[in-house]
Design an enzyme around this catalytic site. Sequence first.
Site, PDB file in Angstrom:
ATOM      1  N   LYS A  95      -1.435  11.105   7.557  1.00  0.00           N
ATOM      2  CA  LYS A  95      -1.886  11.241   6.110  1.00  0.00           C
ATOM      3  C   LYS A  95      -3.341  11.819   5.990  1.00  0.00           C
ATOM      4  CE  LYS A  95       1.548   8.963   3.509  1.00  0.00           C
ATOM      5  NZ  LYS A  95       2.034   9.639   2.088  1.00  0.00           N
ATOM      6  N   THR A  99      -3.427   7.092   1.150  1.00  0.00           N
ATOM      7  CA  THR A  99      -3.124   5.456   1.399  1.00  0.00           C
ATOM      8  C   THR A  99      -4.432   4.799   2.152  1.00  0.00           C
ATOM      9  OG1 THR A  99      -2.094   4.161   3.079  1.00  0.00           O
ATOM     10  CG2 THR A  99      -2.390   6.518   3.446  1.00  0.00           C
ATOM     11  N   ASP A 141      14.250  18.211   1.602  1.00  0.00           N
ATOM     12  CA  ASP A 141      13.758  17.451   2.861  1.00  0.00           C
ATOM     13  C   ASP A 141      12.173  17.904   2.921  1.00  0.00           C
ATOM     14  OD1 ASP A 141      14.824  15.729   5.378  1.00  0.00           O
ATOM     15  OD2 ASP A 141      12.712  16.653   5.457  1.00  0.00           O
ATOM     16  N   TYR A 145       1.007   7.535  11.614  1.00  0.00           N
ATOM     17  CA  TYR A 145       0.903   7.579   9.965  1.00  0.00           C
ATOM     18  C   TYR A 145      -0.102   7.949   9.481  1.00  0.00           C
ATOM     19  CZ  TYR A 145       1.678   5.867   5.080  1.00  0.00           C
ATOM     20  OH  TYR A 145       1.599   5.777   3.799  1.00  0.00           O
ATOM     21  N   GLU A 161      -4.408   3.086   4.450  1.00  0.00           N
ATOM     22  CA  GLU A 161      -4.291   3.215   5.779  1.00  0.00           C
ATOM     23  C   GLU A 161      -5.298   4.160   6.404  1.00  0.00           C
ATOM     24  OE1 GLU A 161      -2.323   1.420   8.395  1.00  0.00           O
ATOM     25  OE2 GLU A 161      -2.553   0.045   6.840  1.00  0.00           O
TER      26      GLU A 161
HETATM   27  P1  NAP Z   1       9.173   4.369   0.658  1.00  0.00           P
HETATM   28  O1  NAP Z   1       9.835   3.287  -0.327  1.00  0.00           O
HETATM   29  O2  NAP Z   1       9.381   4.300   2.135  1.00  0.00           O
HETATM   30  O3  NAP Z   1       9.838   5.728   0.085  1.00  0.00           O
HETATM   31  C1  NAP Z   1       9.673   7.040   0.712  1.00  0.00           C
HETATM   32  C2  NAP Z   1      10.541   7.898  -0.010  1.00  0.00           C
HETATM   33  O4  NAP Z   1      10.293   8.933   1.012  1.00  0.00           O
HETATM   34  C3  NAP Z   1      11.995   7.717  -0.122  1.00  0.00           C
HETATM   35  O5  NAP Z   1      12.558   8.243  -1.003  1.00  0.00           O
HETATM   36  C4  NAP Z   1      12.568   8.447   1.320  1.00  0.00           C
HETATM   37  O6  NAP Z   1      13.925   8.722   1.263  1.00  0.00           O
HETATM   38  C5  NAP Z   1      11.708   9.642   1.046  1.00  0.00           C
HETATM   39  N1  NAP Z   1      11.332  10.502   2.311  1.00  0.00           N
HETATM   40  C6  NAP Z   1      11.183  10.023   3.536  1.00  0.00           C
HETATM   41  N2  NAP Z   1      11.109  11.183   4.494  1.00  0.00           N
HETATM   42  C7  NAP Z   1      11.617  12.222   3.763  1.00  0.00           C
HETATM   43  C8  NAP Z   1      11.662  13.506   3.957  1.00  0.00           C
HETATM   44  N3  NAP Z   1      11.562  13.970   5.291  1.00  0.00           N
HETATM   45  N4  NAP Z   1      11.974  14.291   3.100  1.00  0.00           N
HETATM   46  C9  NAP Z   1      12.078  13.810   1.966  1.00  0.00           C
HETATM   47  N5  NAP Z   1      11.938  12.664   1.542  1.00  0.00           N
HETATM   48  C10 NAP Z   1      11.565  11.777   2.465  1.00  0.00           C
HETATM   49  O7  NAP Z   1       7.668   4.460   0.147  1.00  0.00           O
HETATM   50  P2  NAP Z   1       6.911   3.882  -1.240  1.00  0.00           P
HETATM   51  O8  NAP Z   1       6.576   2.607  -0.791  1.00  0.00           O
HETATM   52  O9  NAP Z   1       7.676   4.210  -2.303  1.00  0.00           O
HETATM   53  O10 NAP Z   1       5.622   5.003  -0.852  1.00  0.00           O
HETATM   54  C11 NAP Z   1       5.561   5.965  -1.794  1.00  0.00           C
HETATM   55  C12 NAP Z   1       4.297   6.944  -0.951  1.00  0.00           C
HETATM   56  O11 NAP Z   1       3.191   6.424  -1.177  1.00  0.00           O
HETATM   57  C13 NAP Z   1       4.715   7.440   0.585  1.00  0.00           C
HETATM   58  O12 NAP Z   1       4.216   8.366   0.713  1.00  0.00           O
HETATM   59  C14 NAP Z   1       3.772   6.422   0.956  1.00  0.00           C
HETATM   60  O13 NAP Z   1       3.469   6.698   2.472  1.00  0.00           O
HETATM   61  C15 NAP Z   1       2.545   6.170   0.256  1.00  0.00           C
HETATM   62  N6  NAP Z   1       1.861   4.724   0.062  1.00  0.00           N
HETATM   63  C16 NAP Z   1       2.689   3.878  -0.088  1.00  0.00           C
HETATM   64  C17 NAP Z   1       1.836   2.736  -0.092  1.00  0.00           C
HETATM   65  C18 NAP Z   1       2.657   1.192  -0.528  1.00  0.00           C
HETATM   66  O14 NAP Z   1       1.910   0.180  -0.380  1.00  0.00           O
HETATM   67  N7  NAP Z   1       3.930   1.246  -0.964  1.00  0.00           N
HETATM   68  C19 NAP Z   1       0.402   2.486  -0.292  1.00  0.00           C
HETATM   69  C20 NAP Z   1      -0.217   3.742  -0.082  1.00  0.00           C
HETATM   70  C21 NAP Z   1       0.635   4.774   0.015  1.00  0.00           C
HETATM   71  P3  NAP Z   1      15.060   7.641   1.764  1.00  0.00           P
HETATM   72  O15 NAP Z   1      15.301   6.920   0.709  1.00  0.00           O
HETATM   73  O16 NAP Z   1      16.034   8.747   2.059  1.00  0.00           O
HETATM   74  O17 NAP Z   1      14.705   6.957   2.878  1.00  0.00           O
HETATM   75  O1  F7E Z   2       2.362  -4.483   7.157  1.00  0.00           O
HETATM   76  C1  F7E Z   2       1.350  -7.257   9.281  1.00  0.00           C
HETATM   77  C2  F7E Z   2       1.191  -5.886  10.007  1.00  0.00           C
HETATM   78  O2  F7E Z   2       4.205  -3.078   7.300  1.00  0.00           O
HETATM   79  C3  F7E Z   2       1.274  -5.245   6.332  1.00  0.00           C
HETATM   80  C4  F7E Z   2       2.910   0.936   3.974  1.00  0.00           C
HETATM   81  O3  F7E Z   2       3.488   0.948   2.699  1.00  0.00           O
HETATM   82  O4  F7E Z   2       0.951  -0.189   3.212  1.00  0.00           O
HETATM   83  C5  F7E Z   2       2.008  -0.259   4.042  1.00  0.00           C
HETATM   84  O5  F7E Z   2       1.648  -0.295   5.332  1.00  0.00           O
HETATM   85  C6  F7E Z   2       0.474  -6.011   7.445  1.00  0.00           C
HETATM   86  C7  F7E Z   2       0.022  -5.375   8.836  1.00  0.00           C
HETATM   87  O6  F7E Z   2       2.320  -2.740   5.567  1.00  0.00           O
HETATM   88  C8  F7E Z   2       4.756  -8.617  10.055  1.00  0.00           C
HETATM   89  O7  F7E Z   2       0.574  -5.934  11.197  1.00  0.00           O
HETATM   90  C9  F7E Z   2       2.773  -9.149  10.317  1.00  0.00           C
HETATM   91  O8  F7E Z   2      -1.268  -5.645   9.279  1.00  0.00           O
HETATM   92  O9  F7E Z   2       3.989  -4.623   5.223  1.00  0.00           O
HETATM   93  P1  F7E Z   2       3.356  -3.765   6.245  1.00  0.00           P
HETATM   94  P2  F7E Z   2       1.251  -1.596   6.020  1.00  0.00           P
HETATM   95  O10 F7E Z   2       1.366  -1.345   7.542  1.00  0.00           O
HETATM   96  O11 F7E Z   2       0.041  -2.374   5.556  1.00  0.00           O
HETATM   97  C10 F7E Z   2       0.253   0.990   3.343  1.00  0.00           C
HETATM   98  C11 F7E Z   2      -1.065   1.206   2.425  1.00  0.00           C
HETATM   99  C12 F7E Z   2       0.899   2.376   3.206  1.00  0.00           C
HETATM  100  O12 F7E Z   2       0.369   3.461   3.245  1.00  0.00           O
HETATM  101  C13 F7E Z   2       2.149   2.219   4.289  1.00  0.00           C
HETATM  102  O13 F7E Z   2       3.093   3.198   3.751  1.00  0.00           O
HETATM  103  O14 F7E Z   2       1.454  -7.182   7.813  1.00  0.00           O
HETATM  104  N1  F7E Z   2       2.540  -7.920   9.756  1.00  0.00           N
HETATM  105  N2  F7E Z   2       3.933  -9.386  10.717  1.00  0.00           N
HETATM  106  C14 F7E Z   2       3.803  -7.333   9.718  1.00  0.00           C
HETATM  107  N3  F7E Z   2       4.169  -6.240   9.255  1.00  0.00           N
HETATM  108  C15 F7E Z   2       5.658  -6.139   9.051  1.00  0.00           C
HETATM  109  N4  F7E Z   2       6.091  -4.920   8.604  1.00  0.00           N
HETATM  110  N5  F7E Z   2       6.635  -7.086   9.666  1.00  0.00           N
HETATM  111  C16 F7E Z   2       6.203  -8.182  10.426  1.00  0.00           C
HETATM  112  O15 F7E Z   2       6.875  -8.883  10.737  1.00  0.00           O
END
Ligand code: NAP
Ligand code: F7E
Length: 383
Positions: A161, A133, A64, A157, A135
């Site tokens: 980050k 990210t 963790d 978040y 974000e």
């Molecule tokens: P995800 O599907 O939510 O996966 C997150 C992973 O982190 C899961 O394996 C989760 O475990 C694990 N985790 C959460 N809290 C933890 C902790 N305290 N200790 C150890 N493991 C933990 O996210 P993802 O979309 O693959 O994204 C991967 C990374 O890229 C994240 O850091 C995210 O913030 C970043 N990111 C994502 C995006 C995107 O669009 N997907 C964009 C930019 C950056 P469980 O399976 O047990 O929950």
């Molecule tokens: O929201 C809008 C919401 O939750 C995208 C994570 O992987 O990407 C992700 O973060 C947009 C936002 O992703 C709903 O308000 C509307 O503007 O799919 P999302 P996120 O917040 O952009 C970044 C790059 C990361 O790093 C993060 O880990 O969509 N929205 N209606 C909604 N979003 C959600 N979840 N649910 C709704 O019903």
Amino acid sequence: MSKIALITGITGQDGAYLAEYLIKKGYVVHGMKRRSSLFNTDRIDHLYQDPHKENRNLILHYGDLTDSMNITRIIQEVQPDEIYNLAAMSHVKVSFDTPEYTANADGLGTLRILEAVRLLGLTKKTRIYQASTSELYGLVQEVPQRETTPFYPRSPYAVAKLYAYWITVNYREAYGMHASNGILFNHESPMRGETFVTRKITRAVSRMVLGMQQKTYLGNLSAQRDWGHAKDYVRAMHLILQQDAPSDYVIATGITTTVRDFVKMAFAEAGIEVAFRGTGVDEKGFIADVDETAFAAAVGEEYLEGIRGRIGSEVVNVDPAYFRPTEVEMLIGDPTKSRTMLGWEPEYDLPALVKDMMQADIKLMKKDSFLKAGGYRILNYFE
Ligand code: NAP
Ligand code: F7E
């Protein structure tokens, strides 16, 4: 000798794609997974190997990010050439509900990894990728966003980050570590978590076309995101760690799309035209037309009768419960640096991503309907 990689967050969307990618490249992959009361390895079950098998290329460790002793022990045991720190509490909206935990896992978790590598004397051996990210740009200060654009985080978040981003830069500069940030814009896939907006939409649309659900409730339909495919983005993570010098890279497509248009594209994959009327919380999406040939091809002739009866009916409503206290309205990345320095090019555009997600979810929901299993998460086990 195979390279050794350690992936934190291996059970997540990116962790699963990256593990598969690295194993295909000949790596031995170690993954950190959290203990949970149910199996949480659905996404990597196809890669799993029995612990009694010799010469495994996937080895899992309980751990963790909030536990520095266990992080240090795992790194000491594994002696990785590359660490990909993908673990995080990654849901922006949920971070407003769990801000302290998010700071601990997403911010301090990164410090724990960097400091463990330093204390173990691995600074020259181990390269580190930090999952930064888009974000970070939050209330955007420049359009499009590039590596030099000032950050303005808009959620717990993103603030966590931000710390992780800068502590990675600081360890690089202070100790000469090969530590890099990938500033990844949103990337999605059929394995995306079910509460992120793209997957929420493709799951809901799939259930609606099969007659299993009437409508879905979304938040800010006007939010714009630069969406790519996770498969393409994990290739970029690997490329970043293969460079001679560490650096920070924006990974994005350079195209932005509203949530509203993503909804339209998802329905269009099933031959359905959706239109919107009204504004703000009163905005509604409804079925304007159905191309029966396209619908039959994508969904199946047996579902035509059901969808005919739904022309004119509402399929999307707005629920303010999904609004965020501070929203990131628009993101669009400039991937020039990663294209020129890494030679990274995405293979998927947005229509190809939507198609991939819709085809997978229609298939998944058909099984759900067939199994009547009372809860669709169970389906992952049958994939
Ligand atoms: P995800 O599907 O939510 O996966 C997150 C992973 O982190 C899961 O394996 C989760 O475990 C694990 N985790 C959460 N809290 C933890 C902790 N305290 N200790 C150890 N493991 C933990 O996210 P993802 O979309 O693959 O994204 C991967 C990374 O890229 C994240 O850091 C995210 O913030 C970043 N990111 C994502 C995006 C995107 O669009 N997907 C964009 C930019 C950056 P469980 O399976 O047990 O929950
Ligand atoms: O929201 C809008 C919401 O939750 C995208 C994570 O992987 O990407 C992700 O973060 C947009 C936002 O992703 C709903 O308000 C509307 O503007 O799919 P999302 P996120 O917040 O952009 C970044 C790059 C990361 O790093 C993060 O880990 O969509 N929205 N209606 C909604 N979003 C959600 N979840 N649910 C709704 O019903």
